[in-house]
Design an enzyme around this catalytic site. Structure first.
Site, PDB file in Angstrom:
ATOM      1  N   CYS A   1       4.180  77.136  24.404  1.00  0.00           N
ATOM      2  CA  CYS A   1       4.711  76.837  23.082  1.00  0.00           C
ATOM      3  C   CYS A   1       5.512  78.024  22.582  1.00  0.00           C
ATOM      4  O   CYS A   1       5.454  79.106  23.143  1.00  0.00           O
ATOM      5  CB  CYS A   1       3.562  76.575  22.115  1.00  0.00           C
ATOM      6  SG  CYS A   1       2.416  75.325  22.711  1.00  0.00           S
TER       7      CYS A   1
ATOM      8  N   ARG B   1      11.286  76.408  25.534  1.00  0.00           N
ATOM      9  CA  ARG B   1       9.938  76.689  26.025  1.00  0.00           C
ATOM     10  C   ARG B   1       9.029  75.461  25.928  1.00  0.00           C
ATOM     11  O   ARG B   1       8.192  75.231  26.795  1.00  0.00           O
ATOM     12  CB  ARG B   1       9.320  77.825  25.223  1.00  0.00           C
ATOM     13  CG  ARG B   1       9.959  79.164  25.483  1.00  0.00           C
ATOM     14  CD  ARG B   1       9.538  80.152  24.428  1.00  0.00           C
ATOM     15  NE  ARG B   1       8.095  80.374  24.429  1.00  0.00           N
ATOM     16  CZ  ARG B   1       7.499  81.366  25.066  1.00  0.00           C
ATOM     17  NH1 ARG B   1       8.197  82.207  25.754  1.00  0.00           N
ATOM     18  NH2 ARG B   1       6.193  81.507  25.006  1.00  0.00           N
TER      19      ARG B   1
ATOM     20  N   TRP C   1       4.300  72.240  23.605  1.00  0.00           N
ATOM     21  CA  TRP C   1       4.356  71.578  24.915  1.00  0.00           C
ATOM     22  C   TRP C   1       2.902  71.329  25.275  1.00  0.00           C
ATOM     23  O   TRP C   1       2.144  72.243  25.544  1.00  0.00           O
ATOM     24  CB  TRP C   1       5.033  72.486  25.928  1.00  0.00           C
ATOM     25  CG  TRP C   1       5.223  71.872  27.265  1.00  0.00           C
ATOM     26  CD1 TRP C   1       6.126  70.921  27.626  1.00  0.00           C
ATOM     27  CD2 TRP C   1       4.476  72.175  28.441  1.00  0.00           C
ATOM     28  NE1 TRP C   1       5.994  70.620  28.959  1.00  0.00           N
ATOM     29  CE2 TRP C   1       4.999  71.364  29.476  1.00  0.00           C
ATOM     30  CE3 TRP C   1       3.423  73.041  28.740  1.00  0.00           C
ATOM     31  CZ2 TRP C   1       4.505  71.404  30.789  1.00  0.00           C
ATOM     32  CZ3 TRP C   1       2.930  73.080  30.039  1.00  0.00           C
ATOM     33  CH2 TRP C   1       3.471  72.267  31.040  1.00  0.00           C
TER      34      TRP C   1
ATOM     35  N   ASN D   1       0.013  79.972  20.775  1.00  0.00           N
ATOM     36  CA  ASN D   1       0.546  79.740  22.112  1.00  0.00           C
ATOM     37  C   ASN D   1      -0.502  80.217  23.096  1.00  0.00           C
ATOM     38  O   ASN D   1      -1.056  81.297  22.929  1.00  0.00           O
ATOM     39  CB  ASN D   1       1.849  80.545  22.301  1.00  0.00           C
ATOM     40  CG  ASN D   1       2.340  80.477  23.736  1.00  0.00           C
ATOM     41  OD1 ASN D   1       2.224  79.445  24.393  1.00  0.00           O
ATOM     42  ND2 ASN D   1       2.894  81.583  24.223  1.00  0.00           N
ATOM     43  N   GLY D   2      -0.772  79.397  24.127  1.00  0.00           N
ATOM     44  CA  GLY D   2      -1.743  79.813  25.133  1.00  0.00           C
ATOM     45  C   GLY D   2      -2.859  78.798  25.251  1.00  0.00           C
ATOM     46  O   GLY D   2      -2.676  77.616  24.935  1.00  0.00           O
TER      47      GLY D   2
ATOM     48  N   GLU E   1      13.972  73.665  47.505  1.00  0.00           N
ATOM     49  CA  GLU E   1      14.600  73.902  46.202  1.00  0.00           C
ATOM     50  C   GLU E   1      15.443  72.685  45.793  1.00  0.00           C
ATOM     51  O   GLU E   1      15.427  72.269  44.639  1.00  0.00           O
ATOM     52  CB  GLU E   1      15.450  75.184  46.273  1.00  0.00           C
ATOM     53  CG  GLU E   1      16.266  75.503  45.036  1.00  0.00           C
ATOM     54  CD  GLU E   1      15.451  75.669  43.760  1.00  0.00           C
ATOM     55  OE1 GLU E   1      14.220  75.723  43.822  1.00  0.00           O
ATOM     56  OE2 GLU E   1      16.071  75.712  42.682  1.00  0.00           O
TER      57      GLU E   1
ATOM     58  N   GLU F   1      12.750  67.363  39.268  1.00  0.00           N
ATOM     59  CA  GLU F   1      12.535  67.780  37.875  1.00  0.00           C
ATOM     60  C   GLU F   1      13.615  67.255  36.926  1.00  0.00           C
ATOM     61  O   GLU F   1      13.333  66.970  35.769  1.00  0.00           O
ATOM     62  CB  GLU F   1      12.309  69.283  37.726  1.00  0.00           C
ATOM     63  CG  GLU F   1      13.488  70.159  37.906  1.00  0.00           C
ATOM     64  CD  GLU F   1      13.162  71.648  37.742  1.00  0.00           C
ATOM     65  OE1 GLU F   1      12.299  72.006  36.946  1.00  0.00           O
ATOM     66  OE2 GLU F   1      13.823  72.461  38.426  1.00  0.00           O
TER      67      GLU F   1
ATOM     68  N   HIS G   1       6.370  64.687  63.405  1.00  0.00           N
ATOM     69  CA  HIS G   1       4.919  64.915  63.363  1.00  0.00           C
ATOM     70  C   HIS G   1       4.283  64.158  62.205  1.00  0.00           C
ATOM     71  O   HIS G   1       3.144  64.446  61.834  1.00  0.00           O
ATOM     72  CB  HIS G   1       4.627  66.416  63.245  1.00  0.00           C
ATOM     73  CG  HIS G   1       5.114  67.206  64.414  1.00  0.00           C
ATOM     74  ND1 HIS G   1       4.597  67.070  65.680  1.00  0.00           N
ATOM     75  CD2 HIS G   1       6.121  68.116  64.523  1.00  0.00           C
ATOM     76  CE1 HIS G   1       5.236  67.877  66.514  1.00  0.00           C
ATOM     77  NE2 HIS G   1       6.179  68.511  65.832  1.00  0.00           N
TER      78      HIS G   1
HETATM   79  C1  AGP Z   1      12.679  75.650  38.318  1.00  0.00           C
HETATM   80  O1  AGP Z   1      13.729  74.742  38.211  1.00  0.00           O
HETATM   81  C2  AGP Z   1      11.505  75.365  37.509  1.00  0.00           C
HETATM   82  N1  AGP Z   1      11.780  75.049  36.182  1.00  0.00           N
HETATM   83  C3  AGP Z   1      10.311  76.252  37.774  1.00  0.00           C
HETATM   84  O2  AGP Z   1       9.879  75.931  39.064  1.00  0.00           O
HETATM   85  C4  AGP Z   1      10.459  77.787  37.667  1.00  0.00           C
HETATM   86  O3  AGP Z   1      11.278  78.257  38.688  1.00  0.00           O
HETATM   87  C5  AGP Z   1       9.065  78.424  37.733  1.00  0.00           C
HETATM   88  O4  AGP Z   1       8.290  77.979  36.668  1.00  0.00           O
HETATM   89  C6  AGP Z   1       9.107  79.920  37.760  1.00  0.00           C
HETATM   90  O5  AGP Z   1       9.689  80.466  36.620  1.00  0.00           O
HETATM   91  P1  AGP Z   1      10.084  81.994  36.556  1.00  0.00           P
HETATM   92  O6  AGP Z   1      11.157  82.231  37.568  1.00  0.00           O
HETATM   93  O7  AGP Z   1      10.522  82.223  35.151  1.00  0.00           O
HETATM   94  O8  AGP Z   1       8.848  82.784  36.907  1.00  0.00           O
END
Ligand code: AGP
Length: 590
Positions: free
Chosen positions: A4, A29, A76, A102-103, A467, A474, A490
């Site tokens: 958050c 965020r 979030w 937050n947390g 990737e 996503e 496999h």
């Molecule tokens: C990537 O498209 C994602 N949103 C996610 O996997 C991201 O790379 C991951 O959360 C790591 O974030 P960071 O590089 O800020 O540590």
């Protein structure tokens, strides 16, 4: 898990309109609900609703709340559904304290049961609400606000930062394992989970440490520890560039950031030559090197491991941070850990680093936010310097972190990669790929109704397959999986039929023939095949040609078509590419 944004303001301006702007800056965020609480004439007023800041503000007019003191939140959620009652701020029973958090409060159910037994009535399903009631319980009994904040912070287990606004006009913030930063402007103070929140108004910031509390009372600011001892933290000047976050003429941040790679690929690591030399020296003498990161940054770690082995002739491992944290206590004592993170705030990565330091590991980080927690925990931190990345999907940060790792391994191996001579060739190649929008749109049209997408690659291209699949899932919510092409027979081949779509990384290197053979095996099962490489072939229904560069640099280019496909597929599906559902940009809790 929750990510958050929290913000507090106390000063001479009207708080609510400022807080709305601050929250909009941090919305990347978390963005499923929003709320603001202000203090005026000894009264706490709260407005909150479900949705993005702009929508909730236009419906509820958050910005008209009265007062020059206030707190705000974007959420979030996982603890409790996305509902108005679960949106922050949460208030105490007497309505005199409002809290944003937050947390995660790990011991919230135990605290909640105790508070309920004492007569407190809870209005939400969140863990956060316990903070408001704990503060009330202590403050009502002791009349000591400072003590109530200290005692409440000490009772919470987990990673948290919170800001509480009291009806007497005091604001207090506390942090443990979640960031909290004070902004000092000419007309008042801000307390925020991210400098981006207040950078429009001030670049003077104090980064609070774990177990720090800040109290804004009258026109005074006081910093103490959870135990009440005075705390002094330096004022840092933060780079203004992070404040100027704007989409410009682009429809979304994501496509803007994809386009920015034309420049960032040239810039990355350029002003960090000294650090790159230091890191390469450290890697040369390290008994063992671990690369770690989460999501996209982990995929970068996988490429780095392959490069270090091939060009640096050094053994290393790449382990995703969410798993590495369980192994890190047992690693070789003098190991070097290269932690890769765009935000520098990913909880899993920080957990690895915090556990590795006492074991004697040296920490190198590659981050895009030089003031981040990870940068500050590192022995050497290399700045990506690719500018703020707002789109939740990592795009330019991936190619930037990868470029820096190429530069490090190039330095370590005496220049065998020759990155510097190829920077401008790479830049033109990225430009060419981005300009191939019509092939990308053709592909998007071809695959818009498929249910499953598989991405194949071998060797150094396998991390790019992972990737590419991550970008597609996503942004477009279509099931996508990266598979090492050699593993197909496999097991995964059983999944392939004429309704599948397969994207194949088939560049002209040592993997070329084997991957092409795999493509034929798939073709025989009737699937749609899209090739990405340098030599088109009849086996592919559609083909994206990668401009010629030295083979070793292909991963930097191959990823671009996936970013574009994912972006346009998201548009086809009416999804917002900047803010994918259920995700957040920095995952600051485990
Ligand atoms: C990537 O498209 C994602 N949103 C996610 O996997 C991201 O790379 C991951 O959360 C790591 O974030 P960071 O590089 O800020 O540590």
């Amino acid at each position: 898990m929750r990510v958050c944004s929290i913000i507090g303001y106390k000063g001479e301006s009207l708080a609510a309109p400022l807080l709305v702007t601050c929250l909009q800056k941090m919305e990347y965020r978390g963005y499923d609900s929003v709320g603001i609480g202000t203090i005026n004439d000894g009264k706490v007023s709260v407005k909150k609703g479900v949705g993005r800041v702009e929508d909730v503000d236009s419906n509820l007019l958050l910005r008209v709340l009265p007062g020059r003191i206030g707190i705000g939140h974007t959420r979030w959620a996982t603890h409790g559904e996305v509902t108005e009652k679960n949106a922050h701020p949460h208030t105490s029973c007497n309505g005199e304290i409002a809290v944003v958090h937050n947390g995660i409060i790990q011991n919230y159910s135990e605290l909640k049961s105790k508070l309920i037994r004492k007569g407190h009535i809870f209005k939400s399903e969140t863990d956060s609400e316990v903070i408001a009631h704990l503060l009330e319980e202590d403050y009502v009994q002791s009349g000591n606000l400072r003590g109530a904040v200290q005692n409440t912070a000490k009772k919470l287990a987990g990673a948290f930062s919170f800001i509480a606004a009291f009806s007497d006009g005091t604001i207090a913030g506390a942090r443990f394992d979640e960031p909290l930063i004070v902004g000092i402007s000419n007309d008042g103070y801000y307390i925020s989970s991210d400098v981006v929140g207040f950078l429009k108004y001030t670049d003077r910031a104090i980064f609070l440490d774990n177990r720090d509390i800040v109290i804004l009372n009258g026109s005074e600011m006081e910093m103490i520890s959870f135990d009440g001892a005075p705390v002094v933290r330096p004022i840092t000047q933060v780079a203004w560039e992070f404040g100027g976050i704007d989409k410009g003429t682009y429809a979304h941040f994501t496509i803007k950031e994809i386009n920015e790679q034309v420049d960032t690929i040239v810039k990355s690591g350029k002003d960090q030559e000294n650090k790159i030399e230091q890191v390469s020296e450290l890697l040369k003498s390290a008994p063992f090197v671990y690369f770690t990161g989460s999501g996209t940054s982990y995929h970068c770690a996988l490429v780095a491991k392959a490069l270090l082995s091939k060009y640096g002739r050094r053994k290393s491992d790449a382990i995703m941070s969410s798993e590495f944290q369980y192994l890190v206590n047992d690693i070789e004592p003098d190991s070097v850990i290269v932690a890769i993170s765009q935000s520098g705030e990913t909880a899993d990565v920080l957990e690895v680093v915090k556990k590795a330091k006492p074991v004697g590991s040296k920490i190198i980080s590659i981050v895009n936010v030089p003031t981040s927690s990870l940068a500050r925990l590192s022995d050497i931190s290399v700045h990506m310097n690719c500018g703020p990345e707002i789109g939740v999907a990592a795009t330019k940060s991936f190619t930037s972190q990868l470029t820096i790792l190429y530069a490090i391994i190039d330095e370590l191996s005496g220049g065998v990669i020759g990155l510097e001579d190829q920077r401008y060739r790479l830049r033109n190649a990225v430009k060419e790929l981005i300009e191939r929008q019509s092939v990308i749109e053709q592909i998007t049209d071809e695959i818009k109704d498929v249910k499953d997408i598989y991405v194949l690659g071998r060797s150094i291209h396998y991390p790019i397959a992972l990737e590419g699949a991550l970008k597609i899932k996503e942004l477009s919510y279509v099931h996508a999986e990266g598979i090492p092409a050699g593993e197909l027979k496999h097991g995964p081949l059983a999944l392939i039929d004429k309704n599948s779509c397969i994207l194949v990384l088939n560049p002209n290197d040592s993997t070329f023939d084997d991957v092409k053979a795999n493509a034929h095996e798939i073709k025989a099962r009737g699937a749609v095949l899209i090739g990405i490489g340098s030599s088109p072939s009849d086996v592919y229904d559609l083909f994206i040609a990668i401009p010629e560069v030295d083979e070793v640099l292909y991963p930097l280019l191959e990823v671009i078509p996936f970013q574009m496909i994912a972006y346009y597929l998201a548009l086809e599906k009416n999804a917002n590419p900047d803010y994918p559902r259920n995700l957040a940009k920095s995952v600051t809790v485990k």
